[in-house]
Each structure stands twice: as structure tokens, then as C-alpha cells.
Design an enzyme around this catalytic site. Structure first.
Site, PDB file in Angstrom:
ATOM      1  N   CYS A 202      25.752  -9.089  11.575  1.00  0.00           N
ATOM      2  CA  CYS A 202      25.032  -8.743  10.343  1.00  0.00           C
ATOM      3  C   CYS A 202      24.984  -7.228  10.193  1.00  0.00           C
ATOM      4  CB  CYS A 202      23.617  -9.313  10.381  1.00  0.00           C
ATOM      5  SG  CYS A 202      22.572  -8.777   9.015  1.00  0.00           S
TER       6      CYS A 202
ATOM      7  N   GLU B  32      28.590 -18.171  10.252  1.00  0.00           N
ATOM      8  CA  GLU B  32      27.276 -18.471  10.832  1.00  0.00           C
ATOM      9  C   GLU B  32      26.643 -17.192  11.331  1.00  0.00           C
ATOM     10  OE1 GLU B  32      26.156 -18.395  14.151  1.00  0.00           O
ATOM     11  OE2 GLU B  32      28.017 -17.650  15.017  1.00  0.00           O
TER      12      GLU B  32
ATOM     13  N   ARG C 137      16.524 -23.476  18.518  1.00  0.00           N
ATOM     14  CA  ARG C 137      17.401 -22.402  18.043  1.00  0.00           C
ATOM     15  C   ARG C 137      17.761 -22.670  16.591  1.00  0.00           C
ATOM     16  NH1 ARG C 137      20.318 -19.352  21.718  1.00  0.00           N
ATOM     17  NH2 ARG C 137      21.864 -17.929  20.852  1.00  0.00           N
TER      18      ARG C 137
ATOM     19  N   ARG D 134      20.382 -21.485  13.238  1.00  0.00           N
ATOM     20  CA  ARG D 134      21.555 -20.738  12.786  1.00  0.00           C
ATOM     21  C   ARG D 134      21.671 -20.860  11.273  1.00  0.00           C
ATOM     22  NH1 ARG D 134      22.458 -17.282  16.457  1.00  0.00           N
ATOM     23  NH2 ARG D 134      24.452 -16.776  15.462  1.00  0.00           N
TER      24      ARG D 134
END
Length: 429
Positions: free
Chosen positions: A149, A187, A232, A234
């Protein structure tokens, strides 16, 4: 899960609804959602009845107990994966039936891991900037990858392909531009959606739109709903080439939540207990503190004086800081694994033994198979595993891609038959 399939512990029910245990306790005390009580221990638990009440209250939970997304590919579907890491996403997609034409990764140790486990894969080690993707144009069905990112610079109101130059997302988008796959799947972490007040993800969508792709609304997939014993998340970004009308469906979530016990012991996920392996150790001072923490507990379960000494200034700050001095419980999914298992902010202590999870335990929680070996030093192995997409989550995403391609090619074949019949009829006339 409990032996009684319609019973959920407080932790399991909180996971299903994506709320905290404290929120459930508040709902129970206020009467919004009453918990049941174990007659002997007094512990709260929930049943299918409470799930139905949640549906009436429009609280989210997966509709299916055991959602089945499995589908077999009808053709030989090809993929290119960028930023491949240690292979979590690539392995899951392979298990779903995709065939990797090429994988790219910059980290040399991660590349060694990929080559060791899949010597037949075409692993290109090195800087993505130096790769010419145009040689794959028209030969690849899907481009995937977990691009890092990075924010764009904003010169105008609308971002375009050139505005992304200098970021690694630009290189991922360049691959999409040069390859022209039928579908591209990126992702990243959930935080990408709010990064720079949402401008970064908007810029990415603008870029893919400019390149001729219809971008679906990004979805955050919770791994616990997809056969992963870990809390988790994503973020998934899907683009479909504009000339393709086939719809893409995200994998259906399942209400069956797997626990740390399912990860490390013989059971529904693995056919044997976790193999022995090396692992980090806590310094003696930290070990003595964590010995006082019960399974499922964290720093607030310590005596007050030890809390203050261990937490120091953080003790007086706001927020729960629930990852600090945290011991995982056998009966709940593990918290999100990090790249280093003994960091003070994100401790993941073994349920019984006062130590971090070992390499193989880390891999199990990420649903890597036991025969998937990791190269490099112990710290590099932890980093590779901690950065990976859980294999089982990747497989479920892979099933959605295969389902999309099955329907695309079926429609295309039917159209070709129709065109052939039309040509024959014209000749007959």
C-alpha cells in the site's frame, strides 16, 4: 467448536458477529441479546436460537454452517502472481485448480522458499520494474498479487494510470495493462480502505477503470469464515475486463469456526499433531510475567502492580491493548500473526507453554501444509509466514476465480456454437 454443534462459547459467538466479548456481555446485561448460562460454571454460551435473534436484529453472521465453495476447473486456467512472498496465495490458488505461468518476488529468501517447494514453478526473482509482461498478453486468465500500500500524489481531481507511477501498485497495474487478463485480483490489509481518507483505494479503482476493467466494490474477507483458525482480515480488489459480462461472486462464508486446537492438534484441519520445530523464546523477565496470564487472557489479568510495571506508560493510556501479554486459548482462533512472535505489542503466547509459537505452529495457524518448508534464518521464516495470505483463505478465493472462469468459457463456447450455426444457416440459404 463444541461437541454440540449448536452451542457457541462467548469467544466463538463474538467472532461470528465480529464484535468483542465485552460487547456481548453488555448486550447480555442490557437484555439486547441474552446469553445462556452453564449450570455448573455459570459461563455464557449461545445456540442457534440466539443466531436467529441476531438475524432479526440485523446483526451479521454467516448464513451457512459449512459453506462449500469447492468447484473443479473445466479448462486449464492460467495465472500470474506478483509479490508472491512465501507462497500462501499461490499455493491456495494452485489447490483450487489454477496453473501459475509465472511468479515474481523481490525477496531472495522468499524466492528460495518458493523454488524449494515448487521447483516446477517459473519463479522470477528480482525487481518488478524490470519485467516485461507483454510477452504474456492473451496467454493468462488471471493476474493476482498482494501489492504494498502506497499513496499517490494528487495533482488533479481524477487519478489515472500515470499518477500511480513510482508506486508498486503502478507496477501491478502495468502488468494488468500489458497482459490484459480476463480478471485481476489484488489483496491487501483492511486498512487500505481507509488509507489517506479512502483516496488511495479510490485512486487504485480509477487506474483499473482507465485500463478497461470494471472494478467490484472491495470486500474485506475474515479468515475465520474460510477454514482458517486465525482472526485475520484481507481486503480483496477484483477487476473484470470490460468486454466480459460474466459476474464474479466472492466465496461464501461459513459459520464453522476453527480454533487454535484445530490448528495444532490432530483433527478436522490436519491429520496429525503439529510437528516439532524451532522457535523463539521469551527473555526470562517476560516469561515470568506471561506465566501469570491464563489461556485467553492478557495484561489485565495480571496483578495490578505487575500490570503497571509491565505496561509502563501504556498502562495509563486509553484503548484495550489486548495484544499485549496475550496468551492464546485452545478454544478460540488465534489472533492475527505478526512477523515477529515475541513483540511486546503483539504477543502470541502458546496456550499451555510459556513461549511464542514455533515455526511449524505459525505455519499451521496460517494453514500451510507441514511439508511446505521455509528458507532462511528463524526470523526470516517467521516474517515470511506472518506476511502470507492464509492458504485456506486463498483456496476459497481461488474457487471463486475458477467458478468465474468456468462460467465465462461456457458462455463463450455457447456463443461460438451459436455463431457457427448462424454461418452454416447463411451458407445453406
Amino acid at each position: 467448536m463444541n461437541n454440540e454443534s449448536d452451542m457457541y462459547t462467548l469467544e466463538q459467538f463474538a467472532d461470528l458477529l465480529s464484535v468483542s466479548k465485552d460487547t456481548l456481555r453488555r448486550w447480555d446485561n442490557s437484555g439486547k441479546l441474552k446469553a445462556r448460562r452453564n449450570g455448573i460454571s455459570g459461563y455464557r454460551y449461545y445456540t442457534e436460537t440466539e443466531l436467529q435473534i441476531c438475524e432479526q436484529l440485523e446483526l451479521f453472521f454467516p448464513e451457512s454452517k459449512n459453506a462449500d465453495n469447492a468447484v473443479k476447473p473445466n479448462n486449464h486456467y492460467t495465472s500470474i502472481e506478483l509479490f508472491a512472498g512465501a507462497g500462501g496465495l499461490a499455493l491456495g490458488l494452485e489447490e483450487a485448480g489454477l496453473h501459475h505461468v509465472m511468479l515474481n518476488e523481490y525477496d531472495d529468501v522468499a524466492c528460495k522458499t518458493l523454488k524449494k517447494n515448487r521447483p516446477e514453478w517459473n519463479v522470477i526473482e528480482g525487481d518488478i520494474h524490470n519485467i516485461d509482461f507483454s510477452i504474456y498478453q492473451g496467454k493468462v486468465d488471471v493476474v493476482t498479487g498482494g501489492f504494498p500500500c502506497q499513496a499517490f500524489s494528487y495533482a488533479g481531481k481524477k487519478l489515472g494510470f500515470e499518477d500511480a507511477r513510482g508506486t508498486l501498485f503502478f507496477e501491478w497495474a502495468r502488468a494488468v495493462k500489458e497482459i490484459k487478463p480476463k480478471i485481476c485480483v489484488g489483496e491487501n490489509v483492511r486498512g487500505l480502505l481507509s488509507h489517506d481518507n479512502g483516496k488511495t483505494i479510490k485512486g487504485m479503482i480509477d487506474v483499473l477503470t482507465e485500463l478497461g476493467y470494471t472494478v467490484l466494490k472491495p470486500q474485506v474477507l475474515k479468515a475465520i469464515y474460510y477454514k482458517v483458525p486465525q482472526k485475520r482480515e484481507r481486503m480483496i480488489l477484483v477487476g473484470i475486463r470490460n468486454d466480459i459480462s460474466t459476474e464474479f461472486f466472492y466465496p461464501k462464508p461459513s459459520r464453522h469456526i476453527y480454533t487454535t486446537k484445530d490448528a495444532l492438534k490432530k483433527g478436522p484441519l490436519f491429520d496429525c499433531d503439529v510437528p516439532k520445530s524451532e522457535g523463539e523464546k521469551y527473555p526470562e523477565k517476560k516469561r515470568k510475567v506471561l506465566e501469570l496470564v491464563p489461556p485467553g487472557g492478557y495484561w489485565r489479568d495480571l496483578p495490578v502492580e505487575i500490570q503497571k510495571k509491565y505496561m509502563q506508560k501504556s498502562y495509563y493510556l486509553g484503548g484495550g491493548k489486548t495484544g499485549m501479554a496475550r496468551r492464546i486459548s485452545w478454544d478460540e482462533p488465534c489472533l492475527t500473526l505478526t512477523c515477529a512472535p515475541a513483540q511486546k505489542q503483539t504477543e502470541r503466547c502458546h496456550p499451555d507453554e510459556t513461549r511464542p509459537f514455533t515455526i511449524r505452529e505459525y505455519a499451521r495457524i496460517q494453514t500451510f501444509p507441514d511439508n511446505w518448508e521455509f528458507e532462511g534464518s528463524m526470523s526470516r521464516q517467521y516474517k515470511q509466514i506472518g506476511n502470507a495470505v492464509p492458504v485456506n483463505l486463498a483456496k476459497e478465493i481461488g474457487y471463486s476465480i475458477v467458478d468465474f472462469l468456468n462460467r465465462y468459457y461456457k458462455t463463450k463456447d455457447e456463443q461460438n456454437i451459436h455463431n457457427d450455426e448462424y454461418k452454416i444457416s447463411r451458407v445453406a440459404i
